[in-house]
Enzyme design. Structure first.
Site, PDB file in Angstrom:
ATOM      1  N   ARG A  94       0.835  -1.218   0.000  1.00  0.00           N
ATOM      2  CA  ARG A  94       0.000   0.000   0.000  1.00  0.00           C
ATOM      3  C   ARG A  94       0.861   1.256   0.000  1.00  0.00           C
ATOM      4  O   ARG A  94       0.619   2.207  -0.767  1.00  0.00           O
ATOM      5  CB  ARG A  94      -0.895  -0.017   1.232  1.00  0.00           C
ATOM      6  CG  ARG A  94      -1.808   1.213   1.360  1.00  0.00           C
ATOM      7  CD  ARG A  94      -2.571   1.177   2.673  1.00  0.00           C
ATOM      8  NE  ARG A  94      -3.326  -0.067   2.811  1.00  0.00           N
ATOM      9  CZ  ARG A  94      -4.526  -0.285   2.274  1.00  0.00           C
ATOM     10  NH1 ARG A  94      -5.111   0.679   1.570  1.00  0.00           N
ATOM     11  NH2 ARG A  94      -5.138  -1.435   2.452  1.00  0.00           N
ATOM     12  N   HIS A 141     -18.401  10.980   2.112  1.00  0.00           N
ATOM     13  CA  HIS A 141     -18.996   9.674   2.381  1.00  0.00           C
ATOM     14  C   HIS A 141     -20.512   9.796   2.268  1.00  0.00           C
ATOM     15  O   HIS A 141     -21.094  10.760   2.777  1.00  0.00           O
ATOM     16  CB  HIS A 141     -18.617   9.190   3.780  1.00  0.00           C
ATOM     17  CG  HIS A 141     -19.168   7.832   4.098  1.00  0.00           C
ATOM     18  ND1 HIS A 141     -18.607   6.677   3.598  1.00  0.00           N
ATOM     19  CD2 HIS A 141     -20.250   7.442   4.819  1.00  0.00           C
ATOM     20  CE1 HIS A 141     -19.301   5.639   4.017  1.00  0.00           C
ATOM     21  NE2 HIS A 141     -20.311   6.073   4.753  1.00  0.00           N
TER      22      HIS A 141
END
Length: 538
Positions: free
Chosen positions: A61, A104
């Protein structure tokens, strides 16, 4: 401000920000992880540079984030905005980049997962929305995502979105995007662009001006549909009534007391609201007859029936099919006069049984009981709101109520005490007449109303014509004139004097005030200035 956008697919929020340029912000670059992401072509069409940093199989990552930072090297940007970027970021990226925002699709902390729309529906939520927040590190030392810390950063702004019966996940997803994210994300970007956001070391976010006050930086409104109306202003327009709670007497919450009569229509509500607003102005028994939100007549008297008769006689022809408002319980004597000609609606703070019996004989007269008008000042609605395309205009209500001490007498001739009383009455009526507004009054009753003209002198002529041709049992001889704004030239008072006006109340403030005053002195007309105008454009 320049933004680095990072998207995984369509990037619709980033494109919306690019198109709107909130606060002057511009997209410096858009990074995607997929060479086929639709956002890349859409960005190119807008002239926005793009970079692609594909995910490599088995890649760490943090190594991928270093490659993203390398791709961004050379671009100048002050803010990072994520949009459907399906990678949880670690400190490797976040510590090296400026403040990073994400949106979100829920009102965090509710429904933080990847299926926020479905979760909201499964929970039976009636309201969901979206949250724009600062992205914080949610990755442990081994590069694994800490689920409980994802989307846990400081909240910048939120936008509520209703959930309707019959919604499925696709319906809600679309509404959250179009009604939530497309509003909230540009708002947050604008705040950063205007340097009105502070992100403290402890993670708290403060927005300059968001502490409330008379006109807070955000204005959220919600209402419940009370009724689907037969049609809007015209039969080809659909319409509905939405209601909000209020402690003030209102036609929206009024009880309709004649079952079987037609329901209230869009124009009925609009006109009845305007009529009720006028009679709220007066402490003495008052009546008003409204047509197309303008008063055809208004009066106060010792008895309510007399006030109604005086209001009606101002312009009985125009009052046909109008709206009646009363500021006292309607008695039988008043009801008898109301039903003597065709009216659409009667609204009052109560009715005697005898009055109701009389009014109910008129099949199509809607009888509304608005409840008590004795609302304490602190409980009255403070603002008026007018929707406009793309927004809403909000202003304080015009609550001015003049007294004798508010008047400045500017002519050689001073008005009599009776004329002063009429000035004060006429001014309160003029507040409710569409501008340009002129009110002729005698005692505490109107004798002619000139409304909605683009020329003030034409408004005077209209009021004079109404008084001369339409009024019954009264005229403009010896009457008082109120004007909602100053007279730019003497012609308005000349027309008024020719009609019989002997006293004028107006705001003053024209560069030609001296000429207007001099003309009044020559004509023997008394004049007072209020110092404030009372425009009503809606």
């Amino acid at each position: 401000m320049h933004i680095a956008g990072m998207a995984g697919n369509r990037g619709r929020n980033l494109l919306n920000i690019a198109d709107r340029a909130p606060g002057g912000a511009e997209l410096a670059v858009i990074v995607a992880t997929d060479e086929d992401a639709p956002v890349l072509d859409a960005a190119a069409e807008r002239g926005i540079p793009t970079e692609t940093v594909p995910l490599r199989e088995g890649e760490d990552r943090r190594d991928h984030e270093r490659r993203v930072l390398d791709a961004l090297d050379g671009y100048e940007f002050d803010l990072v905005c994520l949009d459907g970027y399906m990678r949880v970021l670690s400190e490797t990226f976040l510590d090296a980049a400026p403040t990073t925002l994400n949106v979100h699709p829920s009102l965090l902390p509710s429904f933080p997962g990847t299926d926020a729309w479905g979760d909201a529906l499964d929970a039976g939520a009636r309201v969901t929305g979206c949250t724009v927040h600062v992205v914080t590190d949610a990755v442990d030392e081994d590069g694994e995502v800490v689920e409980g810390e994802v989307d846990g950063g400081p909240i910048v702004t939120q936008e509520p979105v209703p959930v309707y019966e019959g919604d499925d996940a696709d319906d809600l997803k679309h509404r959250v995007l179009s009604e939530g994210e497309f509003r909230a994300y540009p708002r947050a970007v604008r705040w950063f662009a205007e340097d009105s956001v502070t992100v403290a070391e402890d993670g708290s976010v403060t927005v300059e001006g968001d502490e409330g006050g008379t006109f807070p930086v955000r204005d959220l409104a919600s209402a419940d549909r009370a009724e689907t109306l037969r049609y809007g202003e015209n039969p080809h327009q659909d319409a509905a009534l939405y209601a909000t709670p209020t402690d003030e007497a209102s036609v929206v919450h009024a009880d309709q007391l004649n079952e079987g009569a037609k329901g209230m229509g869009y124009n009925n509500y609009n006109d009845a609201d305007a009529a009720l607003d006028i009679v709220k102005e007066f402490d003495a028994p008052a009546a008003a007859v409204i047509k197309h939100t303008n008063p055809a007549g208004c009066a106060t008297a010792e008895k309510l029936a007399d006030a109604y008769a005086d209001a009606l006689s101002t312009d009985p022809m125009s009052a046909f099919g109008g709206i009646v408002a009363l500021n006292r319980e309607c008695d039988a004597a008043t009801a008898e006069r109301v039903v003597d000609s065709f009216k659409e609606v009667c609204v009052a703070p109560g009715y005697s049984e005898d009055a109701l019996g009389i009014l109910r004989e008129k099949e199509n007269l809607r009888v509304l009981d608005c409840g008590s008008l004795d609302t304490p000042d602190e409980e009255r609605e403070e603002f008026t709101v007018k929707p406009v395309t793309g927004g809403r205009l909000v202003q304080e209500r015009d609550d001015q109520r003049l007294t004798r001490e508010d008047l400045t007498f500017v002519t050689e001739r001073e008005p009599s005490e009776e004329q002063v009383e009429t000035m004060l009455f006429a001014w309160q009526v003029a507040k409710h007449v569409k501008s340009n507004a002129i009110v002729f009054a005698d005692g505490t009753e109107t004798v002619g109303v000139g409304m909605g003209q683009v020329s003030r002198v034409d408004a005077v002529r209209l009021a004079a014509m109404k008084a001369d041709e339409h009024a019954e049992g009264k005229d403009a001889q010896g009457a008082v004139m109120a004007s909602d704004a100053f007279f730019p030239f003497p012609d308005g008072v000349e027309e008024a004097a020719e009609a019989g006006i002997e006293a004028v109340v107006q705001p003053g403030g024209s560069v030609n005030d001296d000429d207007v005053i001099e003309t009044c002195d020559e004509l023997g007309v008394a004049m007072a200035f209020t110092g404030n105008r009372c425009f009503k454009h809606d």
